[in-house]
Design a protein around this motif. Structure first.
Motif, mmCIF file in Angstrom:
data_model
loop_
_atom_site.group_PDB
_atom_site.id
_atom_site.type_symbol
_atom_site.label_atom_id
_atom_site.label_comp_id
_atom_site.label_asym_id
_atom_site.label_seq_id
_atom_site.Cartn_x
_atom_site.Cartn_y
_atom_site.Cartn_z
ATOM 1 N N TYR A 225 8.657 4.510 10.447
ATOM 2 C CA TYR A 225 7.561 3.601 10.624
ATOM 3 C C TYR A 225 7.851 2.109 10.695
ATOM 4 C CZ TYR A 225 5.343 8.321 10.014
ATOM 5 O OH TYR A 225 4.682 9.505 10.192
ATOM 6 N N LEU A 226 6.873 1.665 11.531
ATOM 7 C CA LEU A 226 6.978 0.327 11.451
ATOM 8 C C LEU A 226 6.348 -0.285 10.292
ATOM 9 C CD1 LEU A 226 6.478 -0.159 15.488
ATOM 10 C CD2 LEU A 226 8.815 0.390 14.116
ATOM 11 N N THR A 227 6.951 -1.484 9.986
ATOM 12 C CA THR A 227 6.148 -2.320 9.016
ATOM 13 C C THR A 227 5.054 -3.082 9.511
ATOM 14 O OG1 THR A 227 7.634 -4.350 9.064
ATOM 15 C CG2 THR A 227 8.178 -2.417 7.485
ATOM 16 N N ARG A 228 4.128 -3.645 8.854
ATOM 17 C CA ARG A 228 3.183 -4.843 9.167
ATOM 18 C C ARG A 228 3.683 -5.959 9.760
ATOM 19 N NH1 ARG A 228 -2.170 -3.745 10.486
ATOM 20 N NH2 ARG A 228 -3.374 -3.123 8.884
ATOM 21 N N CYS B 196 -1.964 11.047 2.427
ATOM 22 C CA CYS B 196 -1.550 9.778 3.006
ATOM 23 C C CYS B 196 -0.111 9.811 3.697
ATOM 24 C CB CYS B 196 -1.067 8.607 1.845
ATOM 25 S SG CYS B 196 -0.502 7.049 2.414
ATOM 26 N N ASN B 197 -0.037 9.711 4.790
ATOM 27 C CA ASN B 197 1.354 10.200 5.514
ATOM 28 C C ASN B 197 2.228 8.975 5.441
ATOM 29 O OD1 ASN B 197 0.324 12.380 7.080
ATOM 30 N ND2 ASN B 197 -0.989 11.186 8.511
ATOM 31 N N ARG B 198 2.223 8.158 4.413
ATOM 32 C CA ARG B 198 3.041 7.160 4.216
ATOM 33 C C ARG B 198 3.762 7.488 2.964
ATOM 34 N NH1 ARG B 198 2.646 0.714 4.392
ATOM 35 N NH2 ARG B 198 0.888 1.079 3.166
ATOM 36 N N CYS B 199 3.038 7.678 1.789
ATOM 37 C CA CYS B 199 3.543 7.913 0.413
ATOM 38 C C CYS B 199 3.450 9.415 0.198
ATOM 39 C CB CYS B 199 3.006 6.979 -0.482
ATOM 40 S SG CYS B 199 1.351 7.149 -0.753
ATOM 41 N N MET C 274 19.563 0.604 1.318
ATOM 42 C CA MET C 274 18.189 0.069 0.725
ATOM 43 C C MET C 274 17.985 0.731 -0.454
ATOM 44 S SD MET C 274 16.128 2.962 3.061
ATOM 45 C CE MET C 274 17.178 2.626 4.594
ATOM 46 N N THR C 275 17.097 -0.191 -1.014
ATOM 47 C CA THR C 275 16.396 0.276 -2.259
ATOM 48 C C THR C 275 15.545 1.478 -2.079
ATOM 49 O OG1 THR C 275 14.648 -1.366 -2.031
ATOM 50 C CG2 THR C 275 16.327 -1.880 -3.371
ATOM 51 N N ILE C 276 15.192 2.443 -3.143
ATOM 52 C CA ILE C 276 14.617 3.702 -2.821
ATOM 53 C C ILE C 276 13.344 3.727 -2.286
ATOM 54 C CG2 ILE C 276 13.702 5.825 -4.145
ATOM 55 C CD1 ILE C 276 16.139 5.573 -5.903
ATOM 56 N N HIS C 277 12.332 2.417 -2.896
ATOM 57 C CA HIS C 277 11.251 2.177 -2.303
ATOM 58 C C HIS C 277 11.064 2.162 -0.759
ATOM 59 C CE1 HIS C 277 10.971 1.008 -6.467
ATOM 60 N NE2 HIS C 277 9.879 1.264 -6.537
ATOM 61 N N GLN C 278 12.270 1.758 -0.258
ATOM 62 C CA GLN C 278 12.337 1.481 1.483
ATOM 63 C C GLN C 278 12.197 2.580 2.293
ATOM 64 O OE1 GLN C 278 11.624 -1.432 2.921
ATOM 65 N NE2 GLN C 278 11.556 -2.356 0.734
ATOM 66 N N LEU C 279 12.463 3.821 1.365
ATOM 67 C CA LEU C 279 12.607 5.115 2.044
ATOM 68 C C LEU C 279 11.233 5.552 2.582
ATOM 69 C CD1 LEU C 279 15.195 7.286 -0.116
ATOM 70 C CD2 LEU C 279 15.598 6.340 2.262
ATOM 71 N N ILE C 280 10.032 5.003 1.954
ATOM 72 C CA ILE C 280 8.938 5.184 2.408
ATOM 73 C C ILE C 280 8.590 5.046 3.927
ATOM 74 C CG2 ILE C 280 7.779 2.754 2.135
ATOM 75 C CD1 ILE C 280 5.525 4.348 0.446
ATOM 76 N N TYR C 281 9.341 4.252 4.574
ATOM 77 C CA TYR C 281 9.214 4.151 6.003
ATOM 78 C C TYR C 281 10.047 4.945 6.740
ATOM 79 C CZ TYR C 281 7.566 -0.544 4.501
ATOM 80 O OH TYR C 281 6.831 -1.562 4.111
ATOM 81 N N ARG D 256 -1.807 3.812 -3.689
ATOM 82 C CA ARG D 256 -0.721 3.991 -4.308
ATOM 83 C C ARG D 256 0.346 3.266 -3.479
ATOM 84 N NH1 ARG D 256 1.538 10.253 -4.582
ATOM 85 N NH2 ARG D 256 3.817 9.732 -4.874
ATOM 86 N N CYS D 257 0.248 2.990 -2.196
ATOM 87 C CA CYS D 257 1.315 2.410 -1.336
ATOM 88 C C CYS D 257 0.899 1.077 -0.623
ATOM 89 C CB CYS D 257 1.944 3.426 -0.217
ATOM 90 S SG CYS D 257 0.892 3.967 0.773
ATOM 91 N N SER D 258 -0.316 0.492 -1.175
ATOM 92 C CA SER D 258 -0.767 -0.695 -0.499
ATOM 93 C C SER D 258 0.188 -2.002 -0.552
ATOM 94 C CB SER D 258 -2.181 -1.039 -1.173
ATOM 95 O OG SER D 258 -2.008 -1.217 -2.662
ATOM 96 N N GLN D 259 1.006 -1.785 -1.703
ATOM 97 C CA GLN D 259 2.047 -2.999 -1.830
ATOM 98 C C GLN D 259 2.801 -3.023 -0.591
ATOM 99 O OE1 GLN D 259 5.231 -2.051 -4.782
ATOM 100 N NE2 GLN D 259 4.201 0.079 -4.918
#
Length: 458
Positions: free
Chosen positions: A4-7, A36-39, A207-214, A64-67
């Motif tokens: 998934y692409l970032t903003r 939510c298909n992201r988180c 990557m850090t674990i949070h970046q797996l969201i993409y 939850r994932c707006s950050q």
């Protein structure tokens, strides 16, 4: 395999009008059927409804994932679809270590590369079987990074279509690990963490674990380094993100020097234990000293004088790392030391999670430009400093796993024993007891393990 692409990537793509930079861009609904298909959140309280100021349309977004960038329910969520066939032309990795691995490390590498059979699989919508979980349980300073990278080298050599993510809860640890990988392989790899985003089409991703969201159904192997660290150990949402990024029937490998309830449930048959440091010396036995908090600043002043004195009688390469329990304590102690040692203030540094230029501070400490560093638990894991002594203030306020990791920063280089550990406490408790017991038990296991392995050596 969805990326998934970032903003920021979407905005850059719109400005450049270079659609060739991303092939076959597809769009998923951001929120559909209450999910939510992201988180992957399905909690209704995570979704907030409002009227969009430009479109005047009612919209939902996930708090939850707006950050990670806000997407609305009426927007599409762009992604790039990859397949394992895209990796067929990638060259096999070839690791070149500047030193020779010990027979203990080689034994673990052979066991892991043989027993963990990693295969690429076809994309599907349902998980075919339970995720394979393995654990590498190795003491601090055992050379876990080199073991992980050597195993990845073997797996990718066998199957070039493998997609592997090496992740960690801490940004500084993953940056250090990525730098090692680039030295050992001399190849560019993806790295994604706070402030750094470089996506390279290759087999290894850091990557850090949070970046797996993409990533969704993307990685055949996910290796979680320092799996017992905060925030992964206490955040069930991160566990969901990891499983979502893992391909169906993928392999999950935990790497840690300490165990938590999640890691303890992994069967012994799937565990690899290495109680020997790479230089084959035991863990440093800590010295415990009673210290009421009112005498703390005076003791610290006496302790750091040899490290910042211009007429230093000690080894000039020696450094001192002081751990404190809270940011408030850190700032108060730093202000006191700045006033006490105004002539040598450049030799004293401090670091915590919100520090500016913290990567530069860590590098200055490694290079010896700073000889005394005050730190919170930010530097408890994954980092290696040469010729460093450790002081832990108010050690009774830390849990046992944190104490074990902090003590493990000492004596991590080959050569004469370098590094001492001193625990100052105002109240002796069970966390201190079990942390010291861990050191004794691991040193005992080190003696027995070395004897058993040497029997099988030629």
């Amino acid at each position: 395999m969805k990326y998934y692409l970032t903003r920021k990537q979407i905005e850059t793509l719109d400005k450049s009008n270079d659609k060739k930079s991303y092939r076959d861009i597809h769009v998923d609904p951001f929120i559909s059927q209450g999910k939510c298909n992201r988180c992957c959140s399905i909690d209704p309280t995570d979704f907030h409804s409002f009227i969009h100021q430009f479109t005047q349309r009612s919209t939902l977004y996930c708090r939850r994932c707006s950050q990670y960038g806000m997407f609305h329910s009426f927007e599409g969520y762009p992604y790039v679809n990859h397949s394992h066939q895209d990796y067929k032309d990638i060259n096999a990795l070839s690791i070149r270590l500047p030193f020779e691995l010990t027979h203990y490390q080689q034994s673990i590498i052979e066991q892991m590369s043989d027993r963990i059979q990693c295969k690429t699989i076809c994309n599907s919508t349902t998980r075919q079987k339970a995720t394979d979980e393995y654990l590498l349980y190795a003491v601090t300073g055992a050379g876990k990074s080199e073991i992980i990278l050597s195993c990845c080298d073997k797996w990718v050599t066998r199957n070039r279509q493998l997609n592997i993510a090496i992740v960690c809860p801490r940004r500084d640890v993953i940056v250090d690990l990525h730098e090692k990988a680039q030295r050992y392989f001399d190849v560019e790899f993806t790295i994604r963490c706070m402030g750094i985003c470089k996506h390279v089409f290759n087999s290894l991703h850091f990557m850090t674990i949070h970046q797996l969201i993409y990533y969704k159904n993307y990685f055949d192997i996910i290796i979680i380094d320092e799996a017992g660290a905060y925030p992964y150990s206490g955040d069930l949402r991160l566990h969901d993100i990891v499983l979502s990024a893992l391909s169906h029937s993928g392999t999950l490998i935990y790497v840690s020097a300490t165990l938590n309830p999640t890691l303890k449930r992994i069967p012994k048959a799937n565990s690899f234990i290495l109680p020997v440091r790479f230089h084959e010396k035991p863990l440093v036995t800590p010295r415990l000293k009673f210290l009421p908090s009112r005498f703390e600043q005076r003791i610290v002043c006496e302790a750091i004088k040899p490290y910042i004195s211009l007429n230093n009688a000690m080894d000039k390469n020696k450094k001192l790392l002081i751990y404190v329990h809270s940011i408030e304590q850190l700032l108060t102690l730093n202000e006191f030391l700045q006033n006490q040692f105004r002539q040598n203030v450049s030799k004293i540094g401090y670091i915590y999670s919100n520090s500016e230029l913290r990567t530069e501070l860590i590098d200055d400490f490694k290079q010896g430009r700073i000889t005394v560093l005050l730190s919170t638990t930010l530097l408890e894991r994954g980092l290696t400093f040469k010729d460093v002594n450790i002081i832990i203030l108010r050690s009774h306020k830390f849990d046992r796993n944190t104490l074990i990791q902090m003590m493990g920063r000492a004596d991590r280089y080959i050569g004469p024993k370098s590094g001492t550990v001193t625990l100052y406490y105002a109240l002796y408790n069970m966390e201190l007891y079990y942390a010291c017991k861990y050191i004794r038990d691991m040193n005992q296991r080190w003696r027995l393990y070395g004897r058993q392995v040497n029997i099988n050596q030629p």
